[in-house]
Motif scaffolding. Structure first.
Motif, mmCIF file in Angstrom:
data_model
loop_
_atom_site.group_PDB
_atom_site.id
_atom_site.type_symbol
_atom_site.label_atom_id
_atom_site.label_comp_id
_atom_site.label_asym_id
_atom_site.label_seq_id
_atom_site.Cartn_x
_atom_site.Cartn_y
_atom_site.Cartn_z
ATOM 1 N N TYR A 11 22.721 43.954 2.600
ATOM 2 C CA TYR A 11 22.964 42.660 3.023
ATOM 3 C C TYR A 11 23.596 41.808 2.035
ATOM 4 O O TYR A 11 24.749 41.152 2.147
ATOM 5 N N LEU A 26 28.380 40.730 10.179
ATOM 6 C CA LEU A 26 27.028 40.297 9.641
ATOM 7 C C LEU A 26 26.503 39.072 9.841
ATOM 8 O O LEU A 26 26.954 38.229 9.389
ATOM 9 N N LYS A 272 16.804 39.546 5.550
ATOM 10 C CA LYS A 272 18.104 40.429 5.036
ATOM 11 C C LYS A 272 18.168 41.803 5.643
ATOM 12 O O LYS A 272 19.220 42.409 6.106
ATOM 13 N N SER A 275 18.758 41.886 9.410
ATOM 14 C CA SER A 275 19.940 41.401 9.732
ATOM 15 C C SER A 275 21.087 42.550 9.460
ATOM 16 O O SER A 275 21.896 42.870 10.459
ATOM 17 N N ALA A 276 20.856 43.142 8.183
ATOM 18 C CA ALA A 276 21.535 44.240 7.925
ATOM 19 C C ALA A 276 21.396 45.566 8.617
ATOM 20 O O ALA A 276 22.566 46.250 9.235
#
Length: 611
Positions: A11, A26, A272, A275-276
């Motif tokens: 991320y 992203l 993070k 999300s990644a």
């Protein structure tokens, strides 16, 4: 915890490098993607200009959120700026028949929403001009009235809101997003990464005021997240990888009294990582009925797809010849050279310390997601393992279509894992080989370690593919040929791994294995019938194919019967052709070891390699 640390680092790398490959962005932490049903346009003075419904094709909207709002169910928890009408419309209660309900919505939804937005507006470090313009409009409490005037919402004769759905959603639950018209241009904050990052920074500042704990991943004192992300595989996916908020069942009980004793992961690190993971799955993941496989690099290079065939891998490499894997001789020599060339070229482009990661996910229940497979390794080693897999199962196939002419062409290489599973275990329904998705997923669980970890291919892959290929009558010609060549590729790997034998498509005239020899005999019989039918314009399935399955089970008796059926066809040829085929059969027959020809036990997969 290794996968969480790896994804959170990805991320940071992606955000710092401003990566946006393939049009898939992203999403910064503290944001999530939902579908909007209503769009409002205001000016920089906070005045309403117009409203419209949002088509489903354009509905995806990135919205700032909180820990609680991102996983809210029934309890009111407002998002930061874009939300349902029941949160952002302070005048909603004026248009509801139930006055008590209207007052409750105002107190529990709108009041905490506007207070939260005001706090962002007044933030000394991370305020944003868009927030100011939108706050000025929403604080007027005129949204429902504006939408009624513009025809988006409808009222009855009592000037109360009608329950007409908007894009299939009840008006109160419709998500509203707000654009801004500035100097003749339309600003859409939900599309701007800078705005999303501002929302992230503001929310992290808010959390910084809360009680902190030791994050087991980063080793820093941060706000510990009580809940963790969902929507991992696709929008609407409620299955979670991490959960500790269930105090009744067994997410942590049995080993610990409290969830914090099991693990503490900070909100920032958790968001993070999630999300990644969402990003790479949407960008390059494979999802089959929930079962998800994704491979990625810590430098976000386009590493080879683990579920692709070798021909696709070679096509992706620049500066390769147009005739990469179409080895006309079918020996694999050209293919092997080009594969080495491609792998060498690919590895030369890898960045320093680049690593490859492979993850497989699936959910046993709607709310729980499991990591079924996870590996991390040097990116060069990952490519080497793919190269070995491609070489081990390569065979000459004839099922690729030219992108321009749409005609089938032959290529030498490795079939994709999903094709291997379908053609080894599936049955033909209609024109296609079919297999239940749950079976495909279960077999992928077993096949991926064979590719990445070098495990031996289980024998049921070999024997099922063999049986499928020995049954041409239940399939069309296309599917049977694909079953046949995939089976040969799998058998090639089996004999190499288990017996140290090297196989290719060259005719091995010195082999005396009975299975191989019966395969050669069947091939001659098939060619005799095909040649005769072609010369006499006959459309008929050769006896060699109709008896192929029986021959694989009872070779001696079946071959004697088949050989008698060849006599009329041989008599129909000229002397030279007839003599050629008879000599060919004799040459094969004399290679049988004593007693092997008359044995009637079933044949082994070398039968198909001989064929």
């Amino acid at each position: 915890m290794a996968w969480i640390k790896t994804l959170s680092e990805l991320y940071d790398y992606a955000i710092d490098s401003n990566l946006d490959q393939g049009g898939i962005k992203l999403i910064p932490i503290g944001n999530l993607t939902l579908n909007a049903q209503i769009e409002i346009v205001i000016n920089t003075e906070g005045e309403f200009l117009r409203g419209s419904t949002v088509p489903k094709a354009e509905a995806q909207t990135v919205i700032p959120c909180t820990i609680k709002s991102s996983s809210r169910t029934r309890a009111p928890q407002p998002h930061f700026i874009y939300d349902n009408l029941s949160y952002i419309a302070g005048d909603l209660g004026n248009f509801l028949t139930d006055q008590e309900k209207g007052e409750k919505i105002y107190e529990e939804n709108y009041s905490p929403y506007i207070e939260q937005l005001k706090k962002w507006f007044n933030s000394p470090n991370n305020s944003h001009v868009y927030v100011k313009w939108i706050y000025n409009y929403i604080s007027k409490q005129s949204i429902v009235n504006d939408l009624i005037k513009s025809g988006i919402l409808e009222v009855d004769e009592n000037n109360k809101l009608a329950n007409n759905k908007i894009e299939g959603i009840e008006p109160e639950k419709a998500l509203v997003r707000i654009a801004i018209e500035h100097e003749g241009k339309i600003i859409k904050p939900w599309e701007e990464v800078d705005f999303q990052l501002t929302a992230s920074r503001h929310y992290l500042d808010v959390l910084d005021e809360e009680e902190k704990g030791l994050c087991y991943v980063s080793g820093e004192m941060r706000y510990i997240s009580p809940t963790h992300g969902k929507y991992i595989r696709y929008p609407g996916d409620n299955a979670k990888l991490l959960s500790s908020n269930d105090g009744v069942n067994f997410t942590f009980r049995g080993r610990f009294d409290l969830p914090d004793e099991a693990a503490q992961i900070s909100y920032e690190v958790s968001e993070k990582a999630h999300s990644a993971l969402r990003w790479i799955i949407r960008k390059q993941g494979h999802i089959n009925d929930g079962y998800t496989v994704v491979s990625w690099s810590n430098k976000d290079s386009d590493i080879p797809d683990i579920l692709a065939d070798s021909d696709s891998f070679l096509d992706e490499i620049e500066d390769m010849d147009d005739d990469i894997s179409k080895d006309s001789l079918g020996t694999g020599e050209i293919y092997a050279k080009e594969l080495v060339k491609a792998v060498t070229g690919y590895k030369s482009r890898l960045k320093k310390d680049e690593k490859a990661y492979i993850m497989a996910l699936n959910s046993a229940t709607p709310g729980r997601l499991s990591i079924l497979y996870y590996r991390e390794m040097d990116a060069g080693e990952y490519v080497d393992r793919l190269e070995k897999w491609y070489k081990d199962i390569s065979w000459k196939h004839s099922y690729k279509k030219d992108s321009e002419t749409k005609k089938l062409y032959s290529f030498y290489g490795a079939a994709s894992p999903i094709e291997i599973i379908k053609y080894a275990f599936g049955i033909q329904r209609g024109e296609f080989m079919s297999l239940d998705n749950k079976i495909i997923n279960k077999e992928l669980e077993r096949l991926i370690p064979c590719i990445i970890d070098g495990r031996r291919l289980q024998y049921d892959f070999i024997i099922n593919a063999f049986r499928n290929a020995c049954d041409p009558i239940s399939k069309n010609l296309y599917n049977w040929r694909k079953c046949l060549t995939i089976s040969c590729g799998l058998s090639k790997k089996y004999y190499k791994d288990r017996k140290g034998e090297e196989w290719d498509m060259k005719l091995k005239e010195d082999i005396t294995d009975r299975s191989y020899l019966f395969g050669r005999l069947l091939a001659v019989a098939y060619r005799i019938e095909e040649t005769y039918y072609y010369q006499n314009d006959i459309n008929r399935t050769p006896s060699a194919l109709r008896l192929m399955e029986t021959l694989s089970k009872r070779p001696y008796k079946t071959w004697v019967n088949l050989e008698l059926k060849l006599i009329p066809y041989l008599n129909g040829f000229n002397t030279g052709t007839r003599t050629f085929y008879l000599n060919l059969i004799d040459d094969i027959m004399v290679k049988f070891d004593e007693g092997d020809y008359t044995k009637n036990r079933p044949l082994e997969p070398k039968f198909l390699m001989g064929f």
